[in-house]
Design a protein around this motif. Structure first.
Motif, short mmCIF file in Angstrom:
data_model
loop_
_atom_site.label_atom_id
_atom_site.label_comp_id
_atom_site.label_asym_id
_atom_site.label_seq_id
_atom_site.Cartn_x
_atom_site.Cartn_y
_atom_site.Cartn_z
N GLY A 39 28.20 41.07 87.96
CA GLY A 39 28.23 39.62 88.20
C GLY A 39 29.72 39.28 88.65
O GLY A 39 29.77 38.45 89.61
N THR A 43 25.55 43.66 76.58
CA THR A 43 25.44 44.71 77.52
C THR A 43 25.89 46.09 77.41
O THR A 43 27.09 46.30 76.61
N ALA A 60 21.14 41.75 77.39
CA ALA A 60 21.61 40.77 78.26
C ALA A 60 22.53 41.36 79.22
O ALA A 60 23.74 41.43 79.13
N ARG A 61 22.05 41.83 80.22
CA ARG A 61 22.80 42.41 81.36
C ARG A 61 22.55 41.64 82.79
O ARG A 61 21.41 41.63 83.12
N HIS A 62 23.67 41.10 83.24
CA HIS A 62 23.48 40.26 84.41
C HIS A 62 23.83 40.79 85.63
O HIS A 62 25.11 41.28 85.67
N ARG A 63 23.17 41.18 86.50
CA ARG A 63 23.77 42.03 87.59
C ARG A 63 23.33 41.34 89.00
O ARG A 63 22.44 40.79 88.93
N LEU A 120 21.85 36.64 91.09
CA LEU A 120 22.56 36.98 89.81
C LEU A 120 21.30 37.27 88.83
O LEU A 120 20.49 36.31 88.33
N TYR A 121 20.64 38.42 88.61
CA TYR A 121 19.54 38.63 87.86
C TYR A 121 20.04 38.90 86.34
O TYR A 121 20.86 39.41 86.10
N LYS A 122 19.25 38.03 85.46
CA LYS A 122 19.29 38.10 84.13
C LYS A 122 18.34 39.10 83.37
O LYS A 122 17.13 38.52 83.31
#
Length: 369
Positions: free
Chosen positions: A128, A269, A168-171, A157-159
């Motif tokens: 992110g 994460t 909880a990995r946001h990429r 931005l995918y949660k």
């Protein structure tokens, strides 16, 4: 059958590939799927892991080489490209040098591969923090270059916890579809998706004692004592620790240091690091998670074997893309080409396409050997 031959740069241990192979859509009796064509990474253990699990019958299709020395003219044609280009210079943890760093410019090899093969679509992935690197200019430049080589791009931005991943990995993931194709990608959303907790992921079903990559980490007595004072969901800085167990840290206090999982929430994460209290710690037992437990948080099945030392495996798992999350995105791509509608949301990253007839903006200093 409509099959998309997938090539990968910076392939990692196979999270993206596993999600791709599992993605299958049927429409009016026609199957839409994705197959492995070739992959590239520079790390030996990572390449061995990928070959063993993704393409054991064709291990030579995994080229273990620095991308800057990769001869793409010798690679087979592809219909799709995936590249999770290195995130080191875009992460919020660190100097965030962006395109000016050592790793930042490597995205350019994805652009050059698109120019060479002109696949129908691509998937690019990064952290992110890429949105703010170089005051936001780095991400804008990357999107402009991907557009200039002939693609309609959809960054979002995918949660991943919203896509069935117990973490909880946001990429940031960018989907690009070639301009001459009459398809427009939409960001998929899973309505009524159930949040998967870290307890569910690790305990349901129980992990076999002889499972792959399931060795316990030897904890020092002081770490064990410290963890006994840290409750589920707490870390070394917000727990009520005796004076002799407190960390003598000046400056920024990273919340993941000796942080124990909350069993009723998705994990925080998973990273590739492991020193200094960053292993990820069990909510009840005073210990770090095993690599197999970490792999479950990344949605790798238990029969997915990681090659290399325990430290190498930990890094591979932390750097991977969760297969289950990316599978949803791949299935949305397949539905797009199949003409199947699906639940979607507007992209949360705005990007205005420039003139499609502008010349490609490519860093000329980064040439394939």
């Amino acid at each position: 059958m409509t099959n998309f031959r997938l090539g990968e740069l910076f392939c990692g241990p196979g999270g993206i590939a596993l999600g791709a192979l599992k993605a299958k859509i049927e429409s009016d009796g026609e199957l839409f799927n994705i197959s492995h064509a070739w992959a590239n990474d520079y790390d030996k253990d990572t390449c061995e892991t990928y070959a063993k699990n993704i393409c054991p019958e064709d291990s030579k299709s995994v080229i273990c080489k620095d991308v800057r020395k990769l001869d793409i003219s010798k690679l087979s044609d592809i219909d799709a490209l995936a590249f999770g280009f290195p995130c080191n210079d875009f992460s919020l943890v660190g100097e965030q040098k962006g395109i000016d760093g050592v790793y930042g410019p490597l995205y350019s090899y994805g652009v050059k591969t698109l120019q060479r093969f002109k696949p129908k679509w691509f998937l690019a992935e990064n952290v992110g923090g890429i949105r703010s690197a170089n005051e936001g200019n780095a991400f804008q430049t990357i999107l402009e270059e991907l557009t200039a080589v002939g693609y309609k791009v959809t960054p979002h931005l995918y949660k991943f916890e919203e896509y069935g991943v117990p973490q909880a990995r946001h990429r940031v993931i960018i989907i690009g579809i070639r301009n001459d194709l009459p398809f427009d990608f939409k960001v998929p959303v899973l309505k009524n998706s159930q949040i998967v907790t870290s307890r569910e992921a690790i305990e349901n079903p129980p992990i076999s004692v002889d499972a792959y990559n399931h060795e316990l980490t030897k904890q020092s007595s002081i770490v064990v004592e410290r963890l006994k004072h840290i409750k589920a969901g707490e870390n070394a800085f917000n727990a009520n620790l005796p004076e002799h167990l407190k960390l003598n840290v000046r400056g920024a206090q990273i919340s993941q240091i000796y942080k124990r999982l909350d069993p009723n929430k998705p994990a925080y994460t998973v990273t590739g690091s492991g020193g200094g209290g960053t292993h990820i710690y069990h909510w009840e037992e005073p210990r770090a998670l095993t690599n197999r437990e970490r792999a479950r948080l990344q949605t790798f099945p238990d029969d997915f074997f990681f090659c290399g030392s325990k430290e190498s495996v930990r890094k591979q798992i932390g750097m991977a893309v969760p297969a289950k999350g990316v599978q949803v995105i791949f299935e949305a791509v397949l539905k797009t080409f199949a003409g199947i509608s699906y639940d979607s949301v507007k992209p949360n990253i705005q990007f205005v396409q420039k003139d499609l007839f502008s010349p490609p903006i490519v860093n000329k200093e980064l040439e394939f050997v």
